[in-house]
Design an enzyme around this catalytic site. Structure first.
Site: not given
Ligand code: DHB
Length: 306
Positions: A194, A72, A218, A131, A74
């Site tokens: 993810t 994460a 993963g 995200c 952001g």
């Molecule tokens: C971020 C994490 C992700 O899984 C994604 O798809 C996009 C951004 C992140 O935390 O920046």
């Protein structure tokens, strides 16, 4: 080693082999994008870029899980105006297509960023509508077919290059979202981003990540991604780009058989290094030759035969 057995065309984008750097991994500087191409990737996708610079979340931003990573970050990024310089530099350096990943907080924002990215030289764009944890963007857009349609339609009108849409697995029906994206004009779909996840530390008795919740990537998510690709393939006609836990050539072959026309590799770069791309393409090439196929295109979706 490149043979015509491995070349593919994704929505008009010619790739020497069907592997791509997944967004979010090493994707800011032209140099790192170059090192991934040198490792054998058929295309590079940048980390997601927004309209304005963003600092991202407090540490820790990544934690190891069994068979994967939870992150994460952001959406930290320099903002598109600064990033156009990096796009120019990457285009000077790279001999593989450059795909710029984009996120926004409204359809208008996505449109503006895409316009600037394409003008700077992006060969295609990938819309991050998945995200799993930044409010008012990402999966908050991609989980709602109506909002998603508006974003894709606006971008498709403006962009003079192929538009990929990266889908979230964190939905009740990924097919419903996939169909909405395609109807709105998506040229290809990336499946999957993810899976929403978290880690808790028994010692501190607290969530590990600064943001508490993150996205799992993963090998742990490979069976989920494979199922999503298989289902989407039965419902839409545009190319699917498989993503999620691809580590070996066997994984890649399974994705092609499920219906993916190409695969993205992310987390495996951390465990296998950047030459993982070459290992995957070489293994796939030997597999195709041994099985008597003239092109990887011949095995796309082959597991669907009855
Ligand atoms: C971020 C994490 C992700 O899984 C994604 O798809 C996009 C951004 C992140 O935390 O920046």
């Amino acid at each position: 080693m490149v043979t015509s057995r491995l070349s593919v065309s994704i929505a008009g984008l010619q790739l020497e082999n069907p592997t791509m750097l997944a967004s979010g991994i090493l994707g800011y500087s032209a140099e790192t994008l170059g090192s991934i191409a040198a490792g054998g990737a058929g295309a590079d996708i940048t980390k997601s870029i927004g309209l304005k610079p963003r600092v991202g979340y407090a540490n820790p931003t990544v934690v190891q899980a069994n068979c994967g990573l939870i992150n994460a970050m952001g959406l930290p990024n320099p903002g598109i105006d600064e990033f156009v310089e990096e796009i120019h530099e990457a285009k000077r350096l790279l001999s593989v297509p450059l795909i710029v990943s984009v996120y926004g907080f409204s359809a208008e924002e996505y449109e503006k960023i895409v316009k600037k990215a394409v003008e700077a030289g992006a060969d295609a764009v990938e819309l991050n509508v998945s995200c799993p944890h930044v409010k008012e963007t990402g999966s908050e857009i991609g989980q709602n077919p109506k909002v998603l349609s508006e974003v894709v339609r606006k971008v498709r009108c403006t962009a003079k290059k192929p538009v990929f849409v990266k889908l979230s697995p964190n939905v009740t029906s990924i097919c419903e979202v996939a169909e909405a994206a395609v109807e709105a004009g998506a040229d290809a779909l990336t499946a999957i981003n993810t899976v929403k996840a978290m880690a808790i530390d028994a010692e501190t008795m607290m969530p590990v990540l600064g943001n508490k919740v993150g996205g799992l990537s993963g090998p742990a998510i490979k069976p989920i991604a494979l199922r999503c690709i298989y289902e989407i393939y039965e419902r839409v006609k545009v190319p699917i780009i498989g993503c999620g836990g691809v580590t070996s050539w066997q994984d890649a072959v399974e994705y092609f058989l499920a219906g993916a026309s190409a695969v993205q590799v992310g987390t495996a770069i951390a465990t296998e290094g950047p030459t993982v791309f070459r290992t995957i393409t070489r293994g796939t090439d030997v597999y195709l030759k041994t099985k008597g196929f003239a092109s990887v295109r011949e095995i796309v979706g082959l597991s669907h035969r009855r």
